[in-house]
Design a protein around this motif. Structure first.
Motif, PDB file in Angstrom:
ATOM      1  N   TYR A 396      58.828  36.063  19.114  1.00  0.00           N
ATOM      2  CA  TYR A 396      59.621  36.684  20.456  1.00  0.00           C
ATOM      3  C   TYR A 396      58.254  35.404  21.310  1.00  0.00           C
ATOM      4  O   TYR A 396      59.461  36.027  22.484  1.00  0.00           O
ATOM      5  CB  TYR A 396      58.140  37.662  20.048  1.00  0.00           C
ATOM      6  N   SER A 397      58.165  35.461  21.039  1.00  0.00           N
ATOM      7  CA  SER A 397      57.643  33.918  22.943  1.00  0.00           C
ATOM      8  C   SER A 397      58.436  33.124  22.641  1.00  0.00           C
ATOM      9  O   SER A 397      58.426  33.347  23.997  1.00  0.00           O
ATOM     10  CB  SER A 397      56.455  33.532  20.929  1.00  0.00           C
ATOM     11  N   GLU A 399      61.025  33.989  23.652  1.00  0.00           N
ATOM     12  CA  GLU A 399      61.716  34.802  24.142  1.00  0.00           C
ATOM     13  C   GLU A 399      61.387  35.697  26.115  1.00  0.00           C
ATOM     14  O   GLU A 399      61.931  35.812  26.848  1.00  0.00           O
ATOM     15  CB  GLU A 399      62.470  36.485  24.136  1.00  0.00           C
ATOM     16  N   PHE A 400      60.178  34.990  25.920  1.00  0.00           N
ATOM     17  CA  PHE A 400      59.423  34.964  27.542  1.00  0.00           C
ATOM     18  C   PHE A 400      59.666  34.399  27.962  1.00  0.00           C
ATOM     19  O   PHE A 400      59.287  34.317  29.651  1.00  0.00           O
ATOM     20  CB  PHE A 400      57.489  35.085  27.069  1.00  0.00           C
ATOM     21  N   TRP A 431      49.532  44.163  27.837  1.00  0.00           N
ATOM     22  CA  TRP A 431      50.644  43.404  27.805  1.00  0.00           C
ATOM     23  C   TRP A 431      50.072  42.528  28.744  1.00  0.00           C
ATOM     24  O   TRP A 431      49.610  41.754  28.983  1.00  0.00           O
ATOM     25  CB  TRP A 431      52.112  44.307  28.678  1.00  0.00           C
ATOM     26  N   SER A 452      57.378  38.592  35.083  1.00  0.00           N
ATOM     27  CA  SER A 452      57.925  39.568  33.294  1.00  0.00           C
ATOM     28  C   SER A 452      56.617  39.895  32.836  1.00  0.00           C
ATOM     29  O   SER A 452      55.588  39.481  33.029  1.00  0.00           O
ATOM     30  CB  SER A 452      57.935  37.258  32.629  1.00  0.00           C
ATOM     31  N   ALA A 454      55.778  40.954  28.638  1.00  0.00           N
ATOM     32  CA  ALA A 454      56.570  41.501  27.643  1.00  0.00           C
ATOM     33  C   ALA A 454      55.125  42.038  27.406  1.00  0.00           C
ATOM     34  O   ALA A 454      54.010  42.266  26.950  1.00  0.00           O
ATOM     35  CB  ALA A 454      55.999  40.159  26.459  1.00  0.00           C
ATOM     36  N   VAL A 464      60.501  42.861  26.043  1.00  0.00           N
ATOM     37  CA  VAL A 464      60.742  41.567  27.266  1.00  0.00           C
ATOM     38  C   VAL A 464      61.001  42.107  28.341  1.00  0.00           C
ATOM     39  O   VAL A 464      62.671  42.135  28.020  1.00  0.00           O
ATOM     40  CB  VAL A 464      60.929  40.406  27.391  1.00  0.00           C
ATOM     41  N   GLN A 466      62.179  41.654  32.914  1.00  0.00           N
ATOM     42  CA  GLN A 466      62.570  41.494  33.275  1.00  0.00           C
ATOM     43  C   GLN A 466      62.888  41.882  34.781  1.00  0.00           C
ATOM     44  O   GLN A 466      63.411  42.603  35.119  1.00  0.00           O
ATOM     45  CB  GLN A 466      62.807  39.536  33.305  1.00  0.00           C
TER      46      GLN A 466
ATOM     47  N   THR B 284      53.232  30.875  28.477  1.00  0.00           N
ATOM     48  CA  THR B 284      54.609  31.613  28.407  1.00  0.00           C
ATOM     49  C   THR B 284      54.530  32.561  26.293  1.00  0.00           C
ATOM     50  O   THR B 284      55.438  32.523  25.477  1.00  0.00           O
ATOM     51  CB  THR B 284      56.080  31.210  28.052  1.00  0.00           C
TER      52      THR B 284
END
Lengths: 492, 313
Positions: A396-397, A399-400, A431, A452, A454, A464, A466, B284
């Motif tokens: 998942y990370s 995709e951030f 978040w 952004s 998440a 996520v 944006q 990130t």
């Protein structure tokens, strides 16, 4: 800007023939295909070649790309199928009309050239037309944009039908509606009359200009209405506009200007600037004859008030929400937004993925690779297929880190992004949120911003979000973000 | 009891041979009639004779072609009288003269503790390290796999790392074989695996720190220090196991090599940073809910902080 601006650049025409148009679309299909393969290339980009469908490279998810591929191929095939000209009797009847209009107006229409000073060669060409007896000539902002940004490197020139050339002076611009007024001593006295752009659908209209530097020509097409669901009004013209015709007039049968050629999506889908914006600009010019405006601050002021109007309208309006998994999120928040969505169906994948992307129609042309004024927001929803939370978050990370790319502005035009990142709690969930902004170097009150967000409080669900706005001020960016966050809710 | 001990010294200062003589004079030369026979071709057949006098040893040159030079360890009352510890040079041979009463340095005490290379080469330690490294590598592969992956593929993806550790150890074993004429493979291999594990664990720790601190530099510094120490440790094992350098020099050189490597890497990373990036750059990392230790802000607080990004005049 809808579609591709109709200005031809330095001999490298984008579409030179029908075949090339075909190739251009194949190239975009190839680009989409390639982005499937290049997994690490994660930047999303706008491509303005299709019907304003912004292609993105969300590369981890082949389906997104497949749909893009499909879309590009569809467009390609359409291009090949469409008949070359309007058929049958209509063509016969209108022939005389086009001929008459050409004969009566060809002396008041010019080729507008941007000449590079060092080589003396054309850097860009477009069309323009005489709009009053003082010698004011209208054209598109994007035709003269390189001169506006670098007046020390270029000069402006007009060329008449019979090859006579002379210098042009830039008088005023309307960057939002892509218009410019220049002035030159052309000797012509007969200006083109300005009409109005409220016609009924299906009315035959005639566009004049100099496509591909081939000489002044007339293109017949149909008026298909005023499109209001976009950043700015524009006329939908069903006719073939080509590079080099930018800035030329489109006339009704009485020879009055109803719009100014500005862009095309290819394939007889073309767009005109409604003539009333030119009237506004011209009356402003005629009223203050002595003052020569500082173009840089004029652009900044026009962009600033445009974004203020646009974003404030967004913030004040009632937003529709949409469901995605257990979330309620801002849906199509205004009629100018087009939303697309799909989900992945890969059995081997360890996460389920569904996404939705919304983009505002149109962007404002500032320079060749620098467009502004657009707002976009995307959602990517992930659900773990019984992974451990550590494993799920590792995937998942990734995709951030893929913010939407708003334009291809260079380091001479914008600063680097500055970011602020922290944990934020709302709707009962935690978040991770990052807010990034970069200042425009020449227009310091304007910024591109990217937010952004998440979700980090569920061990098997990820989202996520944006939100990107380009060419906005601090206050509007903040107001938009604040309202946006208020509309994100968890409804389990 | 011997009256004089003559040592032959090589260019590095090491003793090549040692000869004890019960009586003086002692004749030295290449000829077989001498008491001390040298094979150096620059030495004459009858080169010198060392005689005993009251104020030291007298060296008589027997008309040699290349003569004799003296290197006295302390200024003598007469330059041709030598005392215990002085050197004479004949041709390319260096001899050191000692009297039996010459003092020697203190006895070194045998280490009661095992050295680091010895500890990590113990079968139990080595086996544990191999199994742990394999487990960590497999776990890392498994936790980052994007698709369902079988154990065979996971194992295969750890192989390159193991091969690299094997190659590293192999090179150092070869170096040790050449320099010390000993070949011990296991300490090098285990040390490489330990470094690998430390750097992987540190990287994970750094990710969690970055996630909680919302920034990278603190985590980077911690990672830098830990990896620097671990890398120096690896070089320490490599050097002490494969060379005869003194312990002090090993520590100095392993630390300086490790840190200069890291500093060069850091410098290159800094230099190669693009001047302009078209995309926003922010940390990130996202981690599972249990890893969140930092407190959350409200949206308003967050946006207020974000406003500082805008330059206001």
């Amino acid at each position: 800007m809808h579609g591709r601006p109709l200005q031809q650049r330095g001999g490298r025409a984008f579409f030179t023939t029908k075949t090339n148009l075909f190739t251009a679309s194949l190239a975009s299909a190839y680009r989409a295909l390639r982005s499937v393969k290049q997994k690490q290339q994660s930047s999303r980009q706008y491509f303005t070649l299709t019907i304003n469908y912004k292609l993105f490279n969300n590369s981890e998810h082949p389906l997104v790309n497949n749909s893009q591929l499909f879309f590009s191929l569809l467009l390609t095939s359409l291009l090949a199928c469409v008949p070359f000209s309007v058929s049958g009797q209509q063509e016969f009847e209108s022939k005389d009309e086009a001929e008459k209009l050409f004969a009566s107006h060809s002396q008041s229409i010019y080729q507008i050239r941007v000449i590079e000073l060092a080589t003396g060669n054309k850097a860009a060409i477009g069309s323009g037309f005489l709009i009053d007896k003082q010698g004011h000539i209208a054209t598109n902002f994007h035709v003269v944009s390189s001169f506006v940004h670098q007046p020390a490197r270029y000069r402006l020139e007009y060329a008449t039908l019979d090859g006579h050339t002379g210098d042009l002076e830039l008088v005023d611009i309307d960057v939002v509606h892509d218009l410019a007024i220049t002035k030159g001593d052309t000797g012509a006295t007969r200006s083109v009359r300005l009409g109005h752009s409220k016609l009924s659908k299906g009315t035959r209209i005639f566009s004049l200009g100099n496509p591909h530097d081939l000489g002044l020509s007339v293109v017949e097409g149909t008026y298909n209405g005023l499109l209001e669901k976009s950043l700015f009004d524009k006329i939908f013209f069903s006719g073939s506009l080509n590079p080099g015709m930018s800035g030329g007039p489109t006339l009704n049968h009485a020879g009055q200007v109803i719009g100014i050629n500005v862009s095309t999506a290819g394939n007889q889908v073309s767009f005109l600037v409604p003539v009333n914006y030119l009237k506004d600009l011209l009356s402003g010019v005629q009223q203050n004859k002595t003052q020569k405006p500082d173009l840089k601050s004029r652009i900044e002021q026009q962009l600033f008030s445009h974004q203020e109007k646009f974003i404030n309208k967004l913030v004040k309006s009632e937003w529709k929400t949409t469901g995605l998994g257990p979330f309620k999120l801002p849906g199509s928040i205004d009629e100018i937004f087009k939303c697309w969505g799909d989900s992945d169906d890969d059995r081997d994948a360890l996460m389920e993925h569904a996404y939705s992307n919304c983009f505002s129609e149109d962007q404002i042309f500032l320079a060749q690779r620098f467009t502004t004024g657009g707002v976009a927001y995307t959602y990517d929803y992930y659900r773990s297929k019984q992974l451990s939370s550590v494993h799920f978050y590792n995937l998942y990370s990734n995709e951030f880190s893929r913010p939407i790319r708003v334009n291809s502005a260079s380091k001479d035009e914008v600063d680097n992004y500055q970011c602020h990142i922290d944990f934020v709690e709302f709707s009962g969930k935690n978040w991770k949120m990052s807010f990034c902004s970069r200042q425009y170097k020449n227009y310091p009150s304007l910024y591109d911003t990217t937010v952004s967000i998440a979700l980090v409080s569920e061990s098997d669900i990820g989202l996520v979000i944006q939100l990107t706005a380009s060419g906005v001020s601090r206050d509007t960016a903040m107001a938009l973000t604040r309202k946006f966050v208020q509309h994100i809710t968890w409804q389990k | 009891m011997a009256k004089i001990i003559i040592e032959e010294i090589n260019r590095l200062g090491h003793v090549v041979s040692r000869h004890a003589f019960d009586q003086l004079p002692v004749a030295i030369g290449r000829g077989y009639q001498n008491d001390l026979i040298l094979s150096d071709p620059f030495v004459s057949p009858e080169h010198i004779i060392i005689r005993d006098t009251e104020d030291g040893w007298l060296v008589e040159d027997h008309g040699s072609e290349n003569g004799v030079k003296f290197k006295l360890h302390s200024p003598a009352s007469r330059p041709d009288r030598l005392t215990s510890g002085d050197d004479i040079i004949l041709g390319r041979t260096r001899l050191r003269l000692y009297s039996p009463a010459h003092p020697v340095v203190k006895t070194l005490i045998l280490p009661t503790k095992a050295t680091l290379p010895q500890i990590i080469a113990r079968p139990a330690v080595a086996a544990t390290a191999v199994i742990l490294a394999l487990a960590i590598l497999l776990l890392d592969e498994q936790l980052t796999a994007g698709k369902n992956t079988g154990i065979d593929k996971l194992l295969a993806s750890t192989l390159p790392t193991f091969l690299f550790a094997l190659a590293w150890a192999g090179v150092w074993t070869f170096v040790g074989r050449v320099i010390t004429h000993r070949a011990s493979f296991l300490p090098h291999f285990i040390a490489a695996l330990i470094l690998l594990m430390i750097s992987m664990l540190t990287a994970t720790l750094s990710e969690y720190l970055t996630y909680n601190l919302n920034g990278e530099w603190v985590a980077t510094i911690i990672e830098f220090i830990i990896v620097g120490v671990a890398l120096a440790g690896l070089f320490f094992v490599n050097l002490s196991n494969s060379t005869n350098i003194s312990r002090r020099s090993i520590i100095i050189s392993s630390y300086s090599v490790a840190w200069s490597m890291l500093l060069v890497a850091l410098f290159l990373q800094y230099v190669n940073q693009p001047e302009f990036s078209a995309s926003p750059e922010y940390p990130t990392e996202l981690k599972a809910p249990f890893a969140k230790l930092a407190a959350s802000k409200t949206p308003d607080e967050f946006l207020k902080d974000s406003e500082k990004l805008f330059i206001t005049e």
